[in-house]
Design an enzyme around this catalytic site. Structure first.
Site, mmCIF file in Angstrom:
data_model
loop_
_atom_site.group_PDB
_atom_site.id
_atom_site.type_symbol
_atom_site.label_atom_id
_atom_site.label_comp_id
_atom_site.label_asym_id
_atom_site.label_seq_id
_atom_site.Cartn_x
_atom_site.Cartn_y
_atom_site.Cartn_z
ATOM 1 N N TYR A 220 -1.789 1.757 2.710
ATOM 2 C CA TYR A 220 -1.899 3.110 3.270
ATOM 3 C C TYR A 220 -2.994 3.948 2.624
ATOM 4 O O TYR A 220 -3.148 5.121 2.945
ATOM 5 C CB TYR A 220 -0.563 3.851 3.125
ATOM 6 C CG TYR A 220 0.005 3.844 1.727
ATOM 7 C CD1 TYR A 220 -0.532 4.625 0.719
ATOM 8 C CD2 TYR A 220 1.097 3.045 1.405
ATOM 9 C CE1 TYR A 220 -0.010 4.616 -0.567
ATOM 10 C CE2 TYR A 220 1.628 3.021 0.128
ATOM 11 C CZ TYR A 220 1.069 3.820 -0.853
ATOM 12 O OH TYR A 220 1.595 3.806 -2.123
ATOM 13 N N ASN B 240 4.299 5.223 -4.492
ATOM 14 C CA ASN B 240 4.529 4.867 -5.894
ATOM 15 C C ASN B 240 3.237 5.021 -6.667
ATOM 16 O O ASN B 240 2.304 4.265 -6.536
ATOM 17 C CB ASN B 240 5.011 3.418 -5.986
ATOM 18 C CG ASN B 240 5.468 3.074 -7.378
ATOM 19 O OD1 ASN B 240 5.051 3.708 -8.333
ATOM 20 N ND2 ASN B 240 6.303 2.065 -7.478
ATOM 21 N N ASP C 130 6.004 1.680 3.294
ATOM 22 C CA ASP C 130 5.174 1.837 2.098
ATOM 23 C C ASP C 130 5.914 1.362 0.849
ATOM 24 O O ASP C 130 7.141 1.329 0.808
ATOM 25 C CB ASP C 130 4.751 3.298 1.932
ATOM 26 C CG ASP C 130 5.938 4.248 1.870
ATOM 27 O OD1 ASP C 130 6.824 4.128 2.738
ATOM 28 O OD2 ASP C 130 5.998 5.082 0.955
ATOM 29 N N ASP C 131 5.144 1.029 -0.177
ATOM 30 C CA ASP C 131 5.657 0.662 -1.496
ATOM 31 C C ASP C 131 6.670 -0.491 -1.425
ATOM 32 O O ASP C 131 7.751 -0.430 -2.015
ATOM 33 C CB ASP C 131 6.284 1.880 -2.192
ATOM 34 C CG ASP C 131 5.276 2.989 -2.442
ATOM 35 O OD1 ASP C 131 4.076 2.720 -2.306
ATOM 36 O OD2 ASP C 131 5.695 4.103 -2.758
ATOM 37 N N ILE C 132 6.301 -1.530 -0.678
ATOM 38 C CA ILE C 132 7.139 -2.736 -0.587
ATOM 39 C C ILE C 132 6.242 -3.955 -0.799
ATOM 40 O O ILE C 132 5.013 -3.884 -0.661
ATOM 41 C CB ILE C 132 7.853 -2.840 0.778
ATOM 42 C CG1 ILE C 132 6.836 -2.940 1.922
ATOM 43 C CG2 ILE C 132 8.786 -1.659 0.988
ATOM 44 C CD1 ILE C 132 7.456 -3.180 3.287
#
Length: 818
Positions: free
Chosen positions: A364, A2, A310-312
């Site tokens: 990450y 994101n 990722d992106d959580i």
């Protein structure tokens, strides 16, 4: 990932080569080696660039009959590729011959290394070629020539079937025409990949690629010797939001077809699931849903898996997870590690032939540790591969030092998720330039591979992906510009010239600030002549011609480029750049008319320029080209001043995008509480500065960067420069880790003041104020024409000056031939 939150110059590649194979080339040299002698043979360009190539100086004509020698286990896709190449060369009869038979055709081609073809070793020996056993995994030898008995032979021998397939991709590129006849140069290529895993990850937000897009991508990867494709489209509902639900039957069939296509191209298809937004990490029901989904993919041929986190949010959602993991020093890392390790143990380890599990952690993009990373690295099974984007989500560069730091904190094999040329965070931008700023030594610093996250535009992505494949195979030999030129030629075909014009005006990216490679220097030359009294006509002609070619390029691409997908993907951009070409011509002609003092013509061209700009602004799906917009803005300001407007109002200049409403004009408003804020970290060559709108005597330059809460958002490595014309720059100071600048300037003449970025960084840029203290200088005396108030283009005229030029001023020259 994101990102919102976190003309034509066809350069043929001349490979200098020896006339004998007696010269030794180190078999495992790091850079590609090409032998040289006084006698040279032109060899077609090969991509990726081979590690080693030698030539005997001649070539082999392709006859109408060719024998193809194969073994029982020779790679079938390699055989098919070779036979297609021979058919393309005009071969009418292809005789398949077993490796225990004696070939008798005028030309014979051996396909397969000794593990696939029992006679290929003898064929290599007959050509005087050795060393296959010394090559790394998936290496190959391609040898072509005439043996001691005068027999013409081509041998494609890989250390593995994949290596043999790669040899076929090289053979395809060596085919050339001479006097209407197809030939292959007599060469010995010894080649192997430096990076183990080389490919792409369909990991962007927005509309996923179509099934046909993916099939074409896999063929492209095979041709470019890429060997990994990760299926992870963020907006595929069954990948992320509805990960528990099975794929519908039609989608399963499509994925099965992708698996088959991937195997044909020696590409590993990795099936990824992103459960992190809703999964209960310790819940058996959720785990069984994960297992069931993975098994459905196994049943259609998938052998590689990834679980992405990722992106959580780093929170535990279900009570079972809180009960089980809250006592850990980092509950989220512990929960994630539990799920990954369980899947590895209960699925990967129980399925013979399954490959190593891949994951993306929630943090990450780091080179310094966090509590989460430290615990994640300690708990996750060491066999699991971790994907990492670099020191930023979209890093301008990835250095060997970055890789060392990442290895030290993640403590797992690292596979780079490279967010180039992805544009899901900038859906109005195309990134058609090459890969830049990736250290050639990454493979020697714990990086096992790199997967590029491409654009939503699948076909347009191939231009950059071509260069990425080049880098990954042979990083030491990689040259961005050379690779990009070959990519344009291969992709563009008959329309390569027009494609280059279009692509070089969509060239810049977060990796590199270069833009409008041909036109930008011509604009600089034009302003130098316009301001400094040079021959404006000589500077205007090539610039006008370049804008005319830009206007014509989209039409040529629509009619001549054999790629309907590319034309559809880039339709809005093609339309916009047609108008840019038109506007550019009108801007130059307006200024030429102004130099002639022809008010009528200047007004007509200005009206046409403004009309073209209206059309440009109406196309909002394609981002404006800053080089052109700056040129038009300055041209209109020059025209305004000529017509009597106040020239004392400064204007901001920058090549960087804007975050939210923090626009560049805010750094000139005298208010320290407002600021310009870039929307990404700057690339090398990006600039921020001021156009004073007239030449002034500058005494001081003050720049205040960063702000409370964002103290590191400034240009960390740069140079402060001034210019009279915007093309030729004088350095005032080198800037290293200076968020606030106060530079005294000894009354130097300047119109433009800027900071230019000289190295990569991860932080964005905030400029609270860019203040230039300056003094107006006496105006250049007005040139008064005798007679009428305008002059025809072919009419000479006499200048009458009201007073002499002031000392220190730049006197503008007037060219009667304009």
């Amino acid at each position: 990932m994101n990102f919102i939150t976190s003309v034509r110059q066809r350069t043929r590649w001349l490979l200098t080569v020896t006339l004998t194979l007696a010269l030794a080339i180190p078999m495992l040299a790091s850079p590609s080696s090409v032998s040289a002698s006084a006698s040279q043979t032109e060899v077609p360009p090969i991509s990726p660039v081979p590690q080693s190539l030698q030539s005997a100086g001649g070539s082999i004509a392709i006859p109408s009959e060719v024998g193809v020698v194969t073994g029982a286990t020779t790679d079938e896709p390699a055989i098919q590729a070779v036979e297609a190449i021979l058919q393309q060369a005009g071969v009418q009869t292809i005789k398949r011959i077993q490796d225990n038979e004696i070939p008798t055709a005028p030309l014979n081609v051996w396909i397969g290394g000794p593990t696939e073809n029992q006679s290929s070793a003898a064929a290599l020996q007959a050509l005087g070629v050795t060393g296959l056993n010394d090559l790394p995994q998936d290496g190959y030898i391609l040898a072509s020539g005439t043996d001691a008995q005068g027999k013409k032979e081509i041998v494609l021998a890989g250390t593995t079937p994949t290596g043999t397939f790669y040899a076929a991709q090289t053979l395809r590129q060596l085919l050339m025409s001479e006097s209407g006849h197809k030939q292959i140069p007599a060469v010995t290529v010894k080649d192997w990949p430096k990076m183990t895993w080389r490919g792409s990850i369909e990991g962007f937000y927005g509309d996923p690629w179509s099934h046909q897009d993916r099939l074409r991508q896999l063929d492209f990867y095979g041709e470019q010797k890429m060997n990994m494709y990760i299926y992870a489209p963020k907006d595929d509902p069954y990948h992320r939001d509805q990960w528990r639900d099975p794929y519908p039957a039609d989608k399963v069939n499509e994925i099965k077809e992708l698996v088959t296509k991937a195997k044909q191209n020696h590409v590993e298809l990795v099936f990824a699931i992103s459960p992190g937004n809703t999964v209960c990490f310790s819940d058996d029901v959720d785990f069984q849903a994960l297992m069931k989904k993975a098994q459905a993919m196994w049943d259609i041929g998938v052998r590689s898996y990834a679980i992405f986190l990722d992106d959580i949010n780093k929170t535990l959602r279900c009570n079972a997870d809180k009960t089980k993991f809250n006592s850990d020093t980092n509950p989220v890392a512990a929960a994630q590690a539990f799920l990954l390790n369980r899947f590895k143990t209960e699925f990967i380890d129980t399925h013979a032939g399954a490959h190593r599990l891949i994951t993306v952690p929630t943090d990450y993009a780091n080179i310094t540790t966090t509590a989460y990373i430290s615990r994640f690295a300690a708990l996750v099974d060491p066999s699991i591969i971790v994907q990492w984007t670099g020191a930023a989500v979209v890093p301008a560069g990835i250095s060997a030092s970055d890789a060392d730091k990442a290895n030290a904190i993640y403590k797992h094999d690292l596979l780079i998720w490279d967010n180039f040329p992805v544009n899901d965070y900038a859906r109005d931008k195309l990134y058609l330039g090459p890969l830049y700023n990736r250290d050639p030594g990454l493979a020697d610093h714990g990086i096992i591979g790199l997967t590029s996250n491409p654009m939503n535009e699948a076909e347009a992505s191939k231009i950059s992906l071509f260069t990425i494949a080049d880098y990954l195979w042979n990083p030491q030999a990689y040259n961005p510009e050379t690779s990009w030129q070959l990519s344009i030629q291969r992709f563009g075909g008959a329309a390569a010239d027009a494609l280059q014009i279009f692509a070089e005006n969509n060239y810049s990216s977060p990796l590199n600030a270069k833009e409008s490679l041909t036109i930008q220097p011509l604009i600089g030359n034009f302003w130098t002549a316009f301001v400094g009294g040079g021959n404006v006509t000589n500077a205007a002609m090539p610039l006008t011609d370049a804008f005319a070619k830009l206007q014509q390029a989209p039409g040529i691409l629509r009619s001549q480029l054999n790629n309907a997908g590319f034309i559809e993907e880039t339709a809005e951009y093609l339309n916009k750049y047609e108008w840019y070409g038109k506007a550019g011509k009108e801007a130059v002609q307006m200024l030429q008319a102004q130099k002639r003092n022809n008010k009528q013509q200047a007004a007509e061209h200005r009206s046409a320029l403004l009309d073209a700009k209206t059309h440009i602004q109406a196309i909002t799906k394609a981002k404006s080209n800053q080089v052109f917009e700056d040129f038009f803005a300055r041209a209109i300001r020059e025209n305004d001043v000529w017509l009597g407007s106040d020239s004392s109002v400064p204007f901001p200049i920058t090549t960087m995008g804007t975050y939210q409403n923090n626009t560049p004009d805010r750094m000139l408003d005298g208010n320290l509480n407002t600021y310009f804020w870039s929307n990404n970290s700057p690339a090398i060559g990006d600039v921020i500065g001021v156009d004073l709108n007239e030449i002034r005597k500058v005494s001081n330059i003050q720049v205040l960067m960063g702000k409370s809460g964002s103290l590191s958002d400034f240009i960390h490595h740069g140079v402060l420069e001034i210019s009279v014309d915007g093309a030729n720059w004088t350095k005032i100071a080198n800037l290293e880790e200076q968020p606030e600048i106060n530079a005294a300037v000894d009354q130097q003449l300047a119109r433009f003041v800027r900071i230019r970025v000289t190295d990569t960084q991860t932080f964005w840029v905030i400029v609270r104020e860019f203040k230039v203290t300056s003094q107006r200088i006496p105006k250049e005396p007005t040139a008064v024409l005798s007679g009428d108030d305008f002059v025809q283009a072919n009419q000479s005229f006499t200048l009458q000056r009201r007073q002499p030029c002031y000392t220190g001023c730049i006197c503008r020259g007037y060219d009667p031939d304009l």
